[in-house]
Design an enzyme around this catalytic site. Structure first.
Site, PDB file in Angstrom:
ATOM      1  N   TYR A  10       0.947  -1.274  -0.117  1.00  0.00           N
ATOM      2  CA  TYR A  10      -0.084   0.245  -0.029  1.00  0.00           C
ATOM      3  C   TYR A  10       0.988   1.103   0.063  1.00  0.00           C
ATOM      4  O   TYR A  10       1.680   1.527   0.909  1.00  0.00           O
ATOM      5  CB  TYR A  10      -1.278   0.096   1.151  1.00  0.00           C
ATOM      6  CG  TYR A  10      -1.806   0.935   1.356  1.00  0.00           C
ATOM      7  CD1 TYR A  10      -3.091   1.011   0.715  1.00  0.00           C
ATOM      8  CD2 TYR A  10      -1.709   2.365   1.850  1.00  0.00           C
ATOM      9  CE1 TYR A  10      -3.907   2.054   0.777  1.00  0.00           C
ATOM     10  CE2 TYR A  10      -2.404   3.392   2.217  1.00  0.00           C
ATOM     11  CZ  TYR A  10      -3.618   3.408   1.502  1.00  0.00           C
ATOM     12  OH  TYR A  10      -4.611   4.195   1.566  1.00  0.00           O
ATOM     13  N   GLN A  23       1.135   5.266  -0.097  1.00  0.00           N
ATOM     14  CA  GLN A  23       0.378   6.203   0.042  1.00  0.00           C
ATOM     15  C   GLN A  23       1.477   7.605   0.573  1.00  0.00           C
ATOM     16  O   GLN A  23       1.742   8.412  -0.004  1.00  0.00           O
ATOM     17  CB  GLN A  23      -0.843   6.249   1.097  1.00  0.00           C
ATOM     18  CG  GLN A  23      -1.375   7.723   1.397  1.00  0.00           C
ATOM     19  CD  GLN A  23      -2.590   7.366   2.291  1.00  0.00           C
ATOM     20  OE1 GLN A  23      -3.588   6.665   2.258  1.00  0.00           O
ATOM     21  NE2 GLN A  23      -2.696   8.162   3.742  1.00  0.00           N
ATOM     22  N   THR A  24       1.982   7.267   1.531  1.00  0.00           N
ATOM     23  CA  THR A  24       2.927   8.335   2.161  1.00  0.00           C
ATOM     24  C   THR A  24       4.238   8.588   1.229  1.00  0.00           C
ATOM     25  O   THR A  24       4.738   7.642   0.570  1.00  0.00           O
ATOM     26  CB  THR A  24       3.612   7.752   3.680  1.00  0.00           C
ATOM     27  OG1 THR A  24       2.633   7.343   4.258  1.00  0.00           O
ATOM     28  CG2 THR A  24       4.573   8.577   4.073  1.00  0.00           C
ATOM     29  N   SER A  28       1.118  12.905   6.832  1.00  0.00           N
ATOM     30  CA  SER A  28      -0.303  13.138   7.686  1.00  0.00           C
ATOM     31  C   SER A  28      -1.142  13.823   6.512  1.00  0.00           C
ATOM     32  O   SER A  28      -2.497  13.477   6.416  1.00  0.00           O
ATOM     33  CB  SER A  28      -0.092  13.973   8.839  1.00  0.00           C
ATOM     34  OG  SER A  28       0.527  13.068   9.698  1.00  0.00           O
ATOM     35  N   ARG A  62      14.010 -10.294  41.838  1.00  0.00           N
ATOM     36  CA  ARG A  62      15.325  -9.351  42.172  1.00  0.00           C
ATOM     37  C   ARG A  62      15.193  -8.983  43.766  1.00  0.00           C
ATOM     38  O   ARG A  62      14.318  -8.334  44.005  1.00  0.00           O
ATOM     39  CB  ARG A  62      15.369  -8.194  41.366  1.00  0.00           C
ATOM     40  CG  ARG A  62      16.532  -7.357  41.454  1.00  0.00           C
ATOM     41  CD  ARG A  62      17.701  -7.898  41.100  1.00  0.00           C
ATOM     42  NE  ARG A  62      18.940  -7.157  40.997  1.00  0.00           N
ATOM     43  CZ  ARG A  62      20.118  -7.356  40.435  1.00  0.00           C
ATOM     44  NH1 ARG A  62      20.345  -8.558  40.032  1.00  0.00           N
ATOM     45  NH2 ARG A  62      20.967  -6.531  40.694  1.00  0.00           N
ATOM     46  N   ARG A  86       6.064   2.657  39.009  1.00  0.00           N
ATOM     47  CA  ARG A  86       6.338   2.641  37.882  1.00  0.00           C
ATOM     48  C   ARG A  86       5.633   1.419  37.079  1.00  0.00           C
ATOM     49  O   ARG A  86       5.140   1.632  35.988  1.00  0.00           O
ATOM     50  CB  ARG A  86       7.817   2.479  37.587  1.00  0.00           C
ATOM     51  CG  ARG A  86       8.420   3.817  37.879  1.00  0.00           C
ATOM     52  CD  ARG A  86       9.823   3.817  37.832  1.00  0.00           C
ATOM     53  NE  ARG A  86      10.681   3.345  38.807  1.00  0.00           N
ATOM     54  CZ  ARG A  86      11.959   2.953  38.541  1.00  0.00           C
ATOM     55  NH1 ARG A  86      12.614   3.018  37.558  1.00  0.00           N
ATOM     56  NH2 ARG A  86      12.711   2.455  39.827  1.00  0.00           N
ATOM     57  N   GLY A 120      19.559  -2.325  35.715  1.00  0.00           N
ATOM     58  CA  GLY A 120      20.815  -2.825  34.667  1.00  0.00           C
ATOM     59  C   GLY A 120      20.494  -3.829  33.720  1.00  0.00           C
ATOM     60  O   GLY A 120      20.483  -3.784  32.444  1.00  0.00           O
ATOM     61  N   GLU A 172      -0.184   5.717  10.892  1.00  0.00           N
ATOM     62  CA  GLU A 172      -1.405   5.534  10.666  1.00  0.00           C
ATOM     63  C   GLU A 172      -2.041   6.976  11.419  1.00  0.00           C
ATOM     64  O   GLU A 172      -2.774   7.008  12.148  1.00  0.00           O
ATOM     65  CB  GLU A 172      -1.920   4.651  11.337  1.00  0.00           C
ATOM     66  CG  GLU A 172      -1.309   3.303  11.039  1.00  0.00           C
ATOM     67  CD  GLU A 172      -1.332   2.990   9.253  1.00  0.00           C
ATOM     68  OE1 GLU A 172      -2.059   3.657   8.626  1.00  0.00           O
ATOM     69  OE2 GLU A 172      -0.658   2.011   8.959  1.00  0.00           O
ATOM     70  N   ASP A 207       0.026  10.524  13.237  1.00  0.00           N
ATOM     71  CA  ASP A 207       1.056  11.034  14.097  1.00  0.00           C
ATOM     72  C   ASP A 207       0.020  11.179  15.550  1.00  0.00           C
ATOM     73  O   ASP A 207      -0.986  11.920  15.478  1.00  0.00           O
ATOM     74  CB  ASP A 207       1.984  12.131  14.167  1.00  0.00           C
ATOM     75  CG  ASP A 207       2.506  12.550  15.072  1.00  0.00           C
ATOM     76  OD1 ASP A 207       3.617  12.061  15.153  1.00  0.00           O
ATOM     77  OD2 ASP A 207       1.966  13.742  15.891  1.00  0.00           O
TER      78      ASP A 207
END
Lengths: 684, 684
Positions: free
Chosen positions: B147, B149-150, B156, B324, B351, B419, B442, B444
């Site tokens: 395909y 396109q870009t 965009s 750990r 986190r 690490g 697809e 941004d």
């Protein structure tokens, strides 16, 4: 047919003309700022001198390196490492010149740790006698050394390392032994394939009269690990490279095990530590913290380098987004208006311009940190260890803040460039991969904030206890001011007054220090329950140091032109206000910013970005980062973005020499070669 | 000597025993949650059926792939692509089975676009006659398609693409021509080396009576680009692979230029678009938005996949940080207390655990989005285009939110592992590199939020204009409620009431919609000046959809056990409160949260994390991600972390077969081979 693309040009307006216009339309002087940034240390002259020599060597060409297998990539790095050292001999480079070559070639060569941690540790921890013996061999590269501390099972907690150095009084030798798999050394650069010596951290075990052993904690030993002729590991030593990583593929990070491996008494680095071979009496360092000198040095270097790493990414992002066009202005009444530069969109500015400001901030911060380290180092040499705790705290907090800013910032820059940011032409891929080691190495960025916070709590405790005495230092002054005024309502004009911006950061950082002090010292909360507050506390103080250093650095330049100063002050404001915005609620809660100010922040930030935007290209130019280092189609100083992207794809990409066979029923992969899946498997 | 490491064990407690204890100590049922997540679509059965076949094939072994050069990595991917297709034939796999194989092998094969964008576009945009002709060739892989396109200069802004399709009325043919270098197609997967056909987007130029041409914007053509026998590009077509990228190294993203290349009238995909070859009259699609169907499909898939990608990273991070150990509790009075599991530290929990919650949230969101897409698609097939605008808006906002969450989240997980997270044993390196394409492709992630915000402004305008009519849909109801109550003070008990959490998100999102509506519609602000607000608006509504969907999904499961439901509700709360905390000031300013609640958030979040912590391992187990897919020493389901890390380094790393020559004065790189720098250069 080949001729067709050769004659095509990018659509107008083209990159070179755009950058020319950008450079003309800003009245700030690139030379003035470059001199302001670098004049003090001859950086620019060194850069151009070393660069001109590197450019003559085909081995330093970067065009194909991303294509190589790990093994070939490593071989290339070995060859480059040798060549840099030969150039050093030929051109009588200083250590600074030598480091500049690595900075420009932009990879850690497998010799990296030899001239860094290995050499530094010998310099700082070896006795004079040991230095006399080892340093000539180190300088001549007759031996290649590494630094082996981290283990498979222990990194940050150095006290937990398992490798044993048992003292055999009878033989007068230490016996290095890995009692478990987790005792294997791990991550130690330059050691996996290259080094024949290493500074090895091992838990010193001394025999007791009863026959058992007592641990005296980790001590440093210098150990030969490979035969100098065959370069094979010595009997009783098992070493190897740990394999591919996120980045750092040019480095041979090692694993290493010892099986009852004997080393002489002289192996113990004994500037601070002594073991009497006759009596078995061990003397510990006067200040145990002294042995962490090389780590503080490395952290100081890391902080110093963070600015230039981020500046590279910002240089690429600013130039490319100034050139790249996307969409017409949907509110424009002019049907012939062209597409807008991507950098004109606030949604692109908000990602790149605060990082442009951050790159400047990190530069000043790194410089201040570096100077501070060398002052402290000087004091230590004189036997004065007083500044060490502050230095250790500062280096921890700043290492955490600065490397996170840069690591995240590089990726933000990369994404801000849309599709081409994902492509190899961005020049940010290896930078990103390699730099992502920094938030973790030499003290994980979350873990080490405890070290900084711990010191700040002590300082607050001191301030509370000596409230009516004169301030002992700047931090103490800030803390005492806060304690005395914390119940008095005051406002900070963060939108209109630069001193007030600094004062607002000072207030918030002091507020958090007091809060954490109260939790830990007054309420006796468990340390592990307040880790999140400790992290924030460290961050706040590192931010304060950065913001104040930025501001002070600009104000201590009496001969800067007024326009330049105003633009750099706008960068200072943008950085500071962006931080305040991202932590609005904390500034509000501590009283460091009012709702009125906070509500006005988004508009003020957008205004500052609009002020800075016309100068963006000249500002990044002033970093003077060579195209060779950028290695970026998008960030080229001449603006030939699309020509270079096409050149790399159409003329340099070796994959395009192969014609593939797409028929899934046919085993053949490359047309005409007959090579099939088995051929690939044999390479694996 | 070899025997020595073979007999070593990791220090205690070992990984397997730790995971066993973790699994026992939580009372929630992995099977129950797994069924709850996957029962509706047979995912788990398909996974184990396909996996057992893949494991038999050496070609799918992942152990050495990170070692390969780009060219060999690509060849491997071609071979794998062929083998997967052959397995499909042999085992009569459905399209879902085929996709499952790719998911498990975990790489985009160079055939990827053929079965995705190429096939989908033909299905959606080809006329029945075209489908009859092309689909059999596509399904049999007699042709391989891509395909295109870009372009090099336009991504965009599809309207800005430069490739021309000039209609030659006399010959009854289109002439494809690239007038500039920036008109080169770029990024088009499967096209660089593999495809012989492509759907090509080109600007349709029709002749006017006066002899000039007028553009009818981008249209889709199906074009043969390579010879079916030689597989070389046809005359007038220039194609190649664009080179190494951040990730996606197994994909041949293309550049492609046309030099006055002629294609027949039948090349124009004509389900919606028609060109009368006799009269030259062109009929546009009834709804231009219809041609974006395949992009909406791709976005829906991307949202759906984001949850599993993040779940992989979280699985690895939870298992490893549970195993750990690092540091003893400094407040412990027991001198023999062992080191703590890293996952017990709030700084690690903050986190990982919100991302564990996010992985669940993304699962429900992806499912809802998928169902919504298929409803909308069904309606379109029936000629009802009403849902399309909402669908397009929702898919844009969610694609942006979800892929950013996952991309950032993978990296947060990686760094949380210290690490070893930087090492190849993490299993997150290729995942990270490949996934980082998603925030950009697809649409941004910053750019497409405009599409979502634009629709929301229209909806708010509608709500304002029809305030006293009954709500048209859920968004309208929320907006009307806000408008009517916005001057009335109300509070949301976000700490104690789950419905209030959802209501708080609804309030904040409506507040921002009203504010932006006021800026744009009432005050007539320029679009480009309010882009930052538009981005926030889109994010807020996507967050609202995610949070509400999470909550509703749990409440629509009547037979879930009370404990499981409570743990999943805690995840819902953790996710929602973490978002509120990160945007505290916006919640405060809009009245969606009070200072009292916001001040209490950190403690509440820490409390929720402590509640969830004992169930973390079972929660990630319930994702049922096979070890083969994880390809991670750190995330192994059996907990043999250190054994596997050592195995990969000591036994599998081919670099350790070479003994290097570290003497910088010697040209030789590998001992005994004589290979020198010239040997390396010849490979470049």
């Amino acid at each position: 047919m080949t001729g067709f693309p050769d004659n095509l040009k990018p659509s107008e307006p083209n990159g070179p003309s755009i950058l020319e216009r950008e450079r003309k339309n800003s009245q700030i002087s690139v030379t003035e700022i470059a001199n302001h940034l670098y004049a003090h240390n001859g950086f620019l002259k060194r850069q151009s001198r070393v660069l001109s020599l590197l450019l003559k060597e085909p081995l330093f060409s970067k065009t194909q390196q991303a294509q190589l297998s790990r093994i070939d990539r490593f071989k290339l790095a070995v060859a480059r490492g040798k060549l840099i050292r030969r150039l050093q001999d030929v051109h009588q480079w200083s250590l600074e010149d030598y480091k500049m070559a690595h900075y420009l070639v932009d990879e850690p060569t497998p010799y990296h740790l030899h001239m860094q941690m290995f050499r530094t540790t010998i310099l700082e921890q070896a006795s004079d006698e040991q230095k006399d013996f080892w340093l000539p061999k180190i300088e001549s590269w007759d031996i290649i050394g590494a630094y082996a501390q981290t283990e498979l099972g222990h990194g940050s907690n150095v006290q937990g390392i398992e490798l044993q150095a048992r003292w055999d009084m009878k033989e007068g030798e230490f016996v290095l032994h890995s009692p478990t798999l987790t005792a294997s050394k791990w991550w130690n650069g330059t050691l996996g394939r290259m080094a024949n010596h290493a500074v090895v951290m091992a838990r010193l075990l001394l025999p007791q009269p009863a026959g058992d052993y007592v641990s005296h904690g980790p001590q440093a030993f210098i150990v030969q690990v490979r035969d100098l002729k065959t370069h094979l590991p010595l009997d009783g030593v098992i070493i190897g490279d740990i394999g591919p990583k996120y980045g750092y593929n040019t480095m041979d990070n090692a694993y290493m095990l010892f099986n009852s491996f004997r080393i002489p008494h002289s192996a113990l680095l004994s500037r601070y530590a002594h073991l009497n071979p006759e009596t078995g009496v061990f003397t510990k360092p006067e200040k145990p913290v002294a042995v962490y000198g090389s780590m503080t040095n490395v952290r100081a270097n890391i902080v110093h380098d963070a600015g230039l790493a981020l500046a590279r990414a910002v240089t690429v992002a600013v130039r490319y987004t100034a050139i790249r066009r996307q969409f017409r202005d949907r509110d424009s009444l002019d049907p012939d208006s062209g597409e807008l530069a991507v950098l004109d969109y606030p949604t692109v500015q908000i990602r790149i311009l605060p990082l442009l400001a951050a790159a400047f901030a990190l530069h000043y911060t790194g410089r201040a940190m570096y100077e501070s380290y060398h002052r402290a180092r000087h004091d230590i040499e004189q036997g004065n260890f007083q500044g060490l705790a502050h230095m250790h705290s500062l280096s921890s907090g700043l290492k955490s803040l600065c490397t996170t800013m840069t690591a995240d910032g590089i990726e933000v820059c990369r994404r801000s460039m849309g599709g081409h940011g994902f492509g190899g032409g961005s020049g940010l891929i290896q930078l990103n991969n390699d730099y992502l080691a920094k938030p973790t190495v030499e003290g994980d960025n979350w873990m080490i904030t405890q070290q900084s916070a711990s010191h700040l709590i002590k300082q607050m405790r001191f301030a509370v206890g000596t409230l009516n005495s004169p301030p002992a230092d700047e931090t103490d002054a800030g803390f005492k001011y806060f304690i005395k005024h914390r119940t008095v309502a005051r406002t900070f004009d963060i939108l209109g007054n630069d001193e007030d911006i600094c004062a607002s950061f000072q207030w918030k950082a002091s507020y958090q220090a007091y809060e954490v002090y109260h939790e830990r010292v007054v309420k006796n909360s468990r340390w592990n329950n307040i880790l999140l507050q400790l992290h924030q506390l460290s961050q706040s103080h590192a931010q304060l140091f950065m913001v104040k250093t930025f501001f002070d650095s600009l104000n201590s330049c009496p001969d800067m032109s007024p326009l330049t100063k105003e633009v750099l002050l706008d960068l200072f404001r943008l950085l500071a206000l962006t931080i305040i915005k991202s932590e609005s609620y904390d500034f509000l809660r501590s009283g460091a910013a009012s709702p009125v100010c906070l509500d006005a922040l988004p508009a003020k930030i957008q205004f500052l970005m609009a002020q800075i935007r016309p100068h963006a290209v000249n500002l990044v130019d002033s970093w003077m980062i060579p195209d060779y280092l950028l290695d970026s189609a998008l960030g080229r100083s001449d603006g030939q973005v699309y020509e270079d992207l096409f050149h790399r794809a159409h003329r340099l990409n070796p994959l395009n020499k192969l014609t593939f066979n797409p028929n899934y029923l046919d085993d053949e992969i490359v047309k005409g070669t007959g090579e099939n899946a088995l051929g690939i498997l044999s390479k694996m």
